[in-house]
Structure formats: C-alpha cells, structure tokens
Design a protein around this motif. Sequence first.
Motif, PDB file in Angstrom:
ATOM      1  N   GLY A 150      54.615   8.421  62.450  1.00 15.64           N
ATOM      2  CA  GLY A 150      53.231   9.483  62.521  1.00 15.64           C
ATOM      3  C   GLY A 150      52.124   9.833  61.638  1.00 15.64           C
ATOM      4  N   GLN A 151      52.488   9.241  60.225  1.00 17.17           N
ATOM      5  CA  GLN A 151      51.942   9.957  59.369  1.00 17.17           C
ATOM      6  C   GLN A 151      50.820   8.642  59.365  1.00 17.17           C
ATOM      7  N   SER A 152      49.367   9.283  58.471  1.00 22.60           N
ATOM      8  CA  SER A 152      48.344   8.689  59.153  1.00 22.60           C
ATOM      9  C   SER A 152      48.402   8.634  57.384  1.00 22.60           C
ATOM     10  N   ILE A 153      47.674   7.429  57.997  1.00 22.21           N
ATOM     11  CA  ILE A 153      46.846   6.767  55.725  1.00 22.21           C
ATOM     12  C   ILE A 153      45.718   7.638  55.302  1.00 22.21           C
ATOM     13  N   TYR A 154      45.185   7.740  55.878  1.00 18.95           N
ATOM     14  CA  TYR A 154      43.823   8.737  55.677  1.00 18.95           C
ATOM     15  C   TYR A 154      44.171  10.192  55.626  1.00 18.95           C
ATOM     16  N   ASP A 155      43.520  10.781  54.645  1.00 19.29           N
ATOM     17  CA  ASP A 155      43.224  12.584  54.605  1.00 19.29           C
ATOM     18  C   ASP A 155      42.290  12.884  55.456  1.00 19.29           C
ATOM     19  N   ASP A 156      42.441  13.944  56.443  1.00 21.25           N
ATOM     20  CA  ASP A 156      42.217  14.650  57.532  1.00 21.25           C
ATOM     21  C   ASP A 156      41.103  14.416  57.319  1.00 21.25           C
ATOM     22  N   TRP A 157      40.264  15.438  56.026  1.00 21.84           N
ATOM     23  CA  TRP A 157      38.905  15.168  55.796  1.00 21.84           C
ATOM     24  C   TRP A 157      38.320  13.452  55.545  1.00 21.84           C
ATOM     25  N   TYR A 158      39.301  12.712  55.578  1.00 24.09           N
ATOM     26  CA  TYR A 158      37.784  12.166  55.601  1.00 24.09           C
ATOM     27  C   TYR A 158      37.678  11.429  56.907  1.00 24.09           C
ATOM     28  N   MET A 159      38.947  11.254  57.404  1.00 21.82           N
ATOM     29  CA  MET A 159      38.352  10.978  59.311  1.00 21.82           C
ATOM     30  C   MET A 159      37.178  11.995  60.128  1.00 21.82           C
ATOM     31  N   LEU A 160      37.019  13.245  59.193  1.00 24.82           N
ATOM     32  CA  LEU A 160      36.462  13.997  60.061  1.00 24.82           C
ATOM     33  C   LEU A 160      35.074  13.822  59.786  1.00 24.82           C
ATOM     34  N   LEU A 161      34.672  12.971  58.365  1.00 24.08           N
ATOM     35  CA  LEU A 161      33.172  12.550  58.157  1.00 24.08           C
ATOM     36  C   LEU A 161      33.248  11.812  58.172  1.00 24.08           C
ATOM     37  N   ALA A 195      49.936  -4.147  39.392  1.00 26.56           N
ATOM     38  CA  ALA A 195      50.184  -2.536  38.420  1.00 26.56           C
ATOM     39  C   ALA A 195      49.128  -1.587  38.561  1.00 26.56           C
ATOM     40  N   PHE A 196      48.602  -0.535  39.058  1.00 28.09           N
ATOM     41  CA  PHE A 196      47.881  -0.171  39.279  1.00 28.09           C
ATOM     42  C   PHE A 196      47.523   1.040  38.276  1.00 28.09           C
ATOM     43  N   ARG A 197      47.956   1.326  37.208  1.00 28.43           N
ATOM     44  CA  ARG A 197      47.663   2.181  36.231  1.00 28.43           C
ATOM     45  C   ARG A 197      48.388   1.380  34.810  1.00 28.43           C
ATOM     46  N   GLU A 198      48.040   1.744  33.855  1.00 31.55           N
ATOM     47  CA  GLU A 198      47.927   1.494  32.226  1.00 31.55           C
ATOM     48  C   GLU A 198      50.109   1.776  31.989  1.00 31.55           C
ATOM     49  N   GLU A 199      50.543   1.921  32.653  1.00 35.07           N
ATOM     50  CA  GLU A 199      51.222   2.311  32.333  1.00 35.07           C
ATOM     51  C   GLU A 199      52.421   1.732  32.952  1.00 35.07           C
ATOM     52  N   GLY A 200      52.080   1.422  34.895  1.00 37.90           N
ATOM     53  CA  GLY A 200      52.451  -0.279  35.354  1.00 37.90           C
ATOM     54  C   GLY A 200      53.344   0.781  36.797  1.00 37.90           C
ATOM     55  N   GLN A 201      52.937   1.806  37.067  1.00 36.59           N
ATOM     56  CA  GLN A 201      53.146   2.636  38.354  1.00 36.59           C
ATOM     57  C   GLN A 201      51.142   1.363  39.276  1.00 36.59           C
ATOM     58  N   THR A 202      53.231   1.383  40.440  1.00 35.85           N
ATOM     59  CA  THR A 202      52.116   1.044  41.014  1.00 35.85           C
ATOM     60  C   THR A 202      51.352   2.314  42.569  1.00 35.85           C
ATOM     61  N   ALA A 203      50.557   1.609  43.203  1.00 32.45           N
ATOM     62  CA  ALA A 203      49.615   2.805  43.761  1.00 32.45           C
ATOM     63  C   ALA A 203      50.030   3.645  44.632  1.00 32.45           C
ATOM     64  N   SER A 204      50.075   5.102  44.779  1.00 34.88           N
ATOM     65  CA  SER A 204      50.541   5.801  45.952  1.00 34.88           C
ATOM     66  C   SER A 204      49.509   5.400  47.194  1.00 34.88           C
ATOM     67  N   MET A 205      50.383   6.317  48.323  1.00 31.73           N
ATOM     68  CA  MET A 205      49.608   6.206  49.491  1.00 31.73           C
ATOM     69  C   MET A 205      48.617   7.050  49.547  1.00 31.73           C
ATOM     70  N   PRO A 206      48.460   7.553  48.768  1.00 28.11           N
ATOM     71  CA  PRO A 206      46.878   8.479  49.047  1.00 28.11           C
ATOM     72  C   PRO A 206      46.113   7.528  48.252  1.00 28.11           C
ATOM     73  N   ALA A 207      46.254   6.769  47.046  1.00 24.43           N
ATOM     74  CA  ALA A 207      45.458   5.633  46.218  1.00 24.43           C
ATOM     75  C   ALA A 207      44.909   4.738  47.603  1.00 24.43           C
ATOM     76  N   LEU A 208      46.087   4.052  48.328  1.00 18.37           N
ATOM     77  CA  LEU A 208      45.984   3.111  49.090  1.00 18.37           C
ATOM     78  C   LEU A 208      44.773   3.832  50.593  1.00 18.37           C
ATOM     79  N   GLY A 209      45.332   4.517  50.619  1.00 15.23           N
ATOM     80  CA  GLY A 209      44.527   5.081  51.815  1.00 15.23           C
ATOM     81  C   GLY A 209      42.968   5.066  51.166  1.00 15.23           C
ATOM     82  N   THR A 210      42.936   5.796  50.052  1.00 14.77           N
ATOM     83  CA  THR A 210      41.715   6.420  49.518  1.00 14.77           C
ATOM     84  C   THR A 210      40.177   4.714  49.628  1.00 14.77           C
ATOM     85  N   THR A 211      41.700   4.009  48.530  1.00 17.59           N
ATOM     86  CA  THR A 211      40.689   2.288  48.562  1.00 17.59           C
ATOM     87  C   THR A 211      40.722   1.453  50.189  1.00 17.59           C
TER      88      THR A 211
END
Length: 314
Positions: free
Chosen positions: A57-68, A136-152
């Motif tokens: 039931g969790q959405s990959i996109y923010d609610d405002w993304y889908m609204l606009l 790796a998504f950031r310089e420190e080596g962290q992978t992308a978070s779900m909000p970053a993936l959804g926004t991309t």
Amino acid sequence: MASDFSIAQFRFLERLLVVHGHWCYKRIAQMVCYFFYKNIAFGLTLFYFEAFAGFSGQSIYDDWYMLLFNVLLTSLPVISLGVFEQDVSSEFPAVYQQGPKNLFFDWYKILGWMGNGLYSSLIIFFLNIIIFYDQAFREEGQTASMPALGTTMFTCIIWALNCQIAFTMSHFTWIQHLFIWGSIATWYLFLFVYGRLSPSISGNAYQILVEALAPAPIYWLATLLVTIACNLPYLAHISYQRCFHPLDHHIIQEIKYYKKDVEDQRMWTRERSRARERTMIGFSARVDAKIRQLKGKLQRKQPSSEIHSPARSS
C-alpha cells in the motif's frame, strides 16, 4: 439553430473541409491517443511498485507529484497539440482522405499507442530499479533512498512524456516550446520550492533536489538514458514509415521542405490533384434513397392494378 462554422461563399468550403477539417480530425485523434499513452506509462509504474513491494500500500511517489501530474506537468503540452498542430498548411485533397479512411484513430493506432505506453512504463520502472538497486548514490557510498528513487522515476516520466509529444508534433511555435519545455522546467522549480518548505509539509522530499539529487551524476545520467530508451522505438517507427511507407502528409512535408514545389511544378500539381477519387462516403444514404424510390414506385403501381383487375373479371 447555432452552427459550428459559417461561410460567406461556397468557394470557402474547400479550405474549411480540406484544411481545417483535416487539422481538427488529426488533432483530436492524436490528443486522445496521447492521453492513453501518458496515463498508461505513468499509472503502470505505480502498479509495478506495488507488486515489487508486496502490495503493502506504500506509494513510490509523493502525493503532490501525483496531484500535479495531470493538472500542471503534462496538461499544457496536450492542449498545444490539440489546438495548434498543423501538419500541412495548404489545400491538398489527399490529406482530407485520411479522415474518412480513419488513419489516425483506428485500432492499430490506439493499440500502438497503448503498447508504447506499456513499453515506456517498463523501461522507466525497471531500468531505474536496475541502476539504483545496489549502486552508490552519494559520495559516502550510500545507496539511494526510496524518495530519491521515486523522484528520479518521476523525473524520467516528465522528460519521456514531454519529449514524446514534441516528437509527435509537426508544427512548432513559441507557444508549443513554452508549454513543453516550460512543463519540464516547472517540475524542477516545484522540486526546489517544495524541498525548501518545512519537513512537516515536504516530508521525505525535504531538500531532495538540492542536497540529494542535483549533486549526484547518476541522477542526470539515469534521466538521460531512460528518456532516450523510451522514445527510441517511436523514432525508429516514424523513420521507417517515412522511408518505406510514407503517408500523404509526409510526402507533402518533404516537398515543401526541399522546395520541390518551386523546382518541379508538374510534381507539385500532381500531388495537389491526388485523391480526387470516388469514395464510399454517403453510399448507405444513396442506397436507402434508392430503396425508398423503388418502394414509392411499387406503391403507386399497386392501386392502379387493383382498379384494372375488376374490369377484367367483368
């Protein structure tokens, strides 16, 4: 009674039918098919994520993304397609036949656009998943978070869909350019402003463009790669069609582009006079009129035969 069109003289009817009638048919047909395409391309990515996340039931996109999405980010280019599109600007009977033949709104075209939307949705979702899954998504080596993936993914949708409608158009003015590229610019402006708001309002999208996405080269490379992959089949199809199976408006466009109308008047005259052929338009009406005429003749003969029959018996 009010009319949609009014003409002062019958000689204006040719341009009304051949030019404006053809434009109206093609604008509406392409606009409806594009609506199928863009909503399938966007909506199926939501379904893919639900299946990927076990239907949590969790959405990959923010609610405002889908609204606009349909309200602001993809609506104006469709309006420009339905209002300003012009493939051929002069009077050519050949292009008018595309309406009676239904070349732009048959099942082949509708299913083709739906298939294009299905393909785009698969590319947008799974190609982003493959790129960001363990990279790796950031310089420190962290992978992308779900909000970053959804926004991309949403950025790829905005770019792919607006580039697709740009490739569909045959006629550009500053209005089309403003609506298409302005919609893309509006998306980045929204991301910047929305990310600057308080975390209680922006939620997981807080500073997502400035701090997370913009500094990451993989975000820009993924957007470019997905956009090209989504539009490549359409470009291959339209290139093949123009080279091997061109339609009448393709030929006329090339004649005008290479100025063949100036160099070869005979060819230009021949193309203008094409399609002055007999069509089946009004065939059923003519058949019905003929049947009514024959019925009338039979009904007129029947009373006269009844008058003469007693005279013969007497």
